[in-house]
Design a protein around this motif. Structure first.
Motif, short mmCIF file in Angstrom:
data_model
loop_
_atom_site.label_atom_id
_atom_site.label_comp_id
_atom_site.label_asym_id
_atom_site.label_seq_id
_atom_site.Cartn_x
_atom_site.Cartn_y
_atom_site.Cartn_z
N GLY A 19 4.23 -5.22 3.17
CA GLY A 19 4.00 -3.82 2.98
C GLY A 19 3.81 -3.57 4.69
O GLY A 19 4.20 -1.69 4.37
N LYS A 20 4.09 -3.86 5.71
CA LYS A 20 4.14 -3.66 6.39
C LYS A 20 5.37 -2.89 7.32
O LYS A 20 5.33 -2.69 8.55
N ASN A 21 6.52 -3.28 6.30
CA ASN A 21 7.59 -2.21 6.74
C ASN A 21 7.85 -1.64 5.75
O ASN A 21 8.09 -2.30 4.76
N PRO A 22 8.01 -0.51 6.07
CA PRO A 22 8.56 0.59 4.89
C PRO A 22 10.10 -0.09 4.11
O PRO A 22 9.91 0.62 2.66
N LEU A 23 10.71 -0.81 5.06
CA LEU A 23 11.64 -0.81 4.29
C LEU A 23 11.78 -1.88 2.84
O LEU A 23 12.22 -2.12 2.10
N THR A 24 10.85 -2.64 2.95
CA THR A 24 10.18 -3.68 1.65
C THR A 24 9.26 -3.65 1.35
O THR A 24 8.58 -4.53 0.47
N SER A 25 8.43 -2.05 1.18
CA SER A 25 7.68 -1.75 0.98
C SER A 25 7.54 -1.72 -0.64
O SER A 25 8.76 -1.02 -1.25
N ALA A 26 6.59 -0.63 -1.78
CA ALA A 26 6.72 -0.56 -3.16
C ALA A 26 7.82 0.00 -3.26
O ALA A 26 7.09 1.77 -2.27
N GLY A 27 8.65 0.59 -4.02
CA GLY A 27 9.66 1.46 -4.65
C GLY A 27 10.40 1.15 -3.33
O GLY A 27 11.00 2.12 -3.80
N SER A 28 10.78 0.97 -2.40
CA SER A 28 12.20 0.70 -2.30
C SER A 28 13.10 -0.07 -1.72
O SER A 28 13.18 -0.55 -3.25
N LEU A 29 14.72 0.50 -1.89
CA LEU A 29 16.06 -0.32 -2.50
C LEU A 29 15.67 -1.20 -1.13
O LEU A 29 16.34 -1.45 -0.06
N TYR A 30 15.53 -2.64 -1.98
CA TYR A 30 14.38 -3.35 -0.89
C TYR A 30 15.76 -3.79 0.13
O TYR A 30 16.67 -4.37 0.02
N ALA A 31 14.47 -4.46 1.92
CA ALA A 31 15.82 -4.28 2.52
C ALA A 31 16.51 -3.26 3.58
O ALA A 31 17.28 -3.54 4.11
N LEU A 32 16.55 -1.48 2.92
CA LEU A 32 17.90 -1.40 3.15
C LEU A 32 17.21 0.01 3.24
O LEU A 32 17.62 1.02 4.02
N ILE A 33 16.54 0.58 2.27
CA ILE A 33 15.57 2.34 2.25
C ILE A 33 14.13 2.59 1.60
O ILE A 33 14.46 1.32 0.90
N SER A 34 13.90 3.50 2.79
CA SER A 34 12.18 2.75 2.15
C SER A 34 12.22 4.18 0.66
O SER A 34 12.92 4.51 0.98
N ALA A 35 11.34 3.88 0.46
CA ALA A 35 10.07 5.03 -0.14
C ALA A 35 9.41 6.02 0.52
O ALA A 35 8.65 5.44 1.24
N GLN A 36 10.18 7.08 -0.11
CA GLN A 36 9.33 8.45 0.88
C GLN A 36 8.73 8.77 -0.25
O GLN A 36 8.41 9.50 -1.53
N ASN A 37 7.25 9.30 0.55
CA ASN A 37 6.59 9.87 -0.47
C ASN A 37 5.61 9.70 -1.48
O ASN A 37 5.65 10.94 -2.52
N LYS A 38 5.12 8.29 -1.13
CA LYS A 38 5.23 7.61 -2.53
C LYS A 38 3.71 7.79 -2.92
O LYS A 38 2.98 8.18 -1.38
N THR A 39 3.25 7.65 -3.61
CA THR A 39 1.61 7.67 -4.42
C THR A 39 1.84 6.06 -4.45
O THR A 39 1.90 6.22 -6.07
#
Length: 455
Positions: free
Chosen positions: A128-148
């Motif tokens: 969860g400390k890395n946006p690329l591997t946090s909830a909702g992301s395309l894992y290890a590639l694209i971070s989730a934006q403006n998420k709740t």
């Protein structure tokens, strides 16, 4: 190749996928319940014939992993290509899981072929400390934006939409990831990731949907899927700066044909500048220190999908602005930044002044740039109150017009005293003269909605 040619044009799910079209509608499939709180007949274990009951259990109408049980991912018995998947999930503190799709069982692990929607407790798990591997992301590639995210222990609602090459991740009602999985941007990210050694990763055209067991306790419920129609592919134009008859019938309009600038004029002028801007090598080019001023479209747009290609000289700066209203006085609008990130002083100030940012307001994320001197593909899409910036096949920024989040950001920017800045307007699109060399080509636009001014 233009972005239109790369992005397959959709039918029924125009609104869903973020683009509106006038092609004959094709109906999606009926919703298929994968888990109704009792029946697990739609699933089996990965590379197994049976359901792994030692690793998964049904509890209070939910499908739950057994943390200390058999660690086996479960997959749909059926394969899917184009689909919309919805599901609810919650995690225990520190828990990790994921949902993968278009998975092939020929490899040792599902993630060797299938991309992943990350399921995670962002607050305490290290990922969860890395946006690329946090909830909702395309894992290890694209971070989730403006998420709740809901608090740990509460259910989140998720959605995955995959149609051809167009992928979206949704979380609690918000689109948090969007990309073209065959784009330059995504392919570049894959090549520099942990998936680079897996040649079949994200290459399968159809596959299973997988729910991951990651040694932790996670709950899933309300799992449904429906198949989407195959995409309708519109033929390309016959060359650079052209659109085909089919694209025109679908609503696209060419803003530059490579021969003249009839769709443009100078800002606050009736004609196109006599200096500074020239047509060369299929581009509208601004000459370094050539003058001429900014140029704007003759027509106004409020809701639109605008796509173009651009390149800058070393240390150059420009921009594409929208919602330009000449009555404001200056050329003030929302700006998609176009710049050499590595050498121009403005970009060196920080992310809010770098490529694809909403200039001085919001930074862009998940950016993949071509080398300076090569063409990038960009897109601005405004539909209702939602605005998106895209770069090389990836949505790198999205925001809600008129929202408190936007107004807070504007209040800290150079635009804080501009009346109604941050709202949607019917305005011109502008190419900026920043005294530097920049090339634009393949400028195409499609109107979305009626485009009436909103506040």
């Amino acid at each position: 190749m233009s972005m239109i040619s790369k992005r397959r044009i959709k039918n029924t799910f125009a609104a869903l996928m973020g683009i509106a079209f006038i092609l004959p509608p094709v109906q999606a499939g009926e919703w298929e319940v994968l888990f109704d709180g009792q029946d697990i007949a739609s699933f089996r274990g990965y590379q197994m014939d049976a359901f792994p009951k030692d690793g998964w259990t049904i509890e209070d109408g939910t499908l739950r992993t057994i943390a200390d049980g058999q660690v086996v991912d479960i997959i749909t018995k059926k394969k899917y290509r184009n689909f919309e998947l919805i599901f609810d999930w919650k995690v225990t503190p520190g828990a990790n899981s994921g949902v993968m799709y278009r998975v092939d069982e020929s490899k040792n692990s599902p993630w060797h072929t299938g991309p992943e929607y990350q399921i995670l407790d962002d607050s305490t798990h290290n990922d969860g400390k890395n946006p690329l591997t946090s909830a909702g992301s395309l894992y290890a590639l694209i971070s989730a934006q403006n998420k709740t995210l809901k608090p740990v222990g509460d259910y989140n609602q998720s959605r995955i939409v995959l149609a051809g090459d167009s992928l979206q991740h949704w979380l609690n009602g918000d689109k948090v990831v969007a990309c073209d999985i065959e784009s330059y941007g995504v392919n570049t990210l894959v090549k520099s990731s942990k998936f680079s050694s897996h040649q079949d990763f994200m290459k399968k055209q159809t596959g299973h949907i997988v729910f991951q067991h990651h040694h932790d306790e996670v709950w899933f419920k309300n799992i449904k899927v429906r198949e989407l129609p195959e995409q309708e592919i519109l033929p390309d134009g016959k060359g650079v700066n052209t659109i085909s008859k089919a694209q025109r019938e679908a609503g696209w309009r060419n803003l530059f044909n490579g021969k003249n600038t009839n769709q443009w004029r100078g800002f606050k002028k009736e004609t196109f500048p006599q200096k500074g801007w020239i047509i060369v090598n299929d581009c509208i080019k601004h000459i370094s220190k050539g003058g001429g001023g900014d140029i704007i479209t003759k027509q106004k747009y409020g809701q639109f999908d605008f796509q173009w290609e651009w390149k800058v000289a070393p240390a150059a700066n420009s921009g594409v602005k929208y919602f330009i209203m000449e009555e404001r006085g200056g050329a003030i609008g929302h700006e998609y930044q176009v710049i050499d990130d590595n050498k121009h002083p403005d970009a060196l100030r920080g992310p809010k002044w770098q490529t694809a940012a909403f200039y001085d307001v919001f930074p862009a994320n998940n950016r993949v740039l071509q080398p300076v001197g090569s063409f990038n593909e960009s897109r601005v899409r405004v539909k209702s109150q939602l605005a998106e910036h895209w770069l090389n096949g990836i949505m790198v920024l999205n925001y809600t017009l008129g929202s408190q989040q936007l107004q807070d950001a504007v209040s800290k920017s150079k635009f804080k005293r501009v009346d109604r800045f941050g709202y949607r307007h019917q305005g011109h699109i502008l190419l900026q003269d920043h005294s530097d060399e920049v090339h634009y080509r393949n400028l195409k636009i499609k109107r979305l909605g009626k485009g009436k001014k909103k506040k």
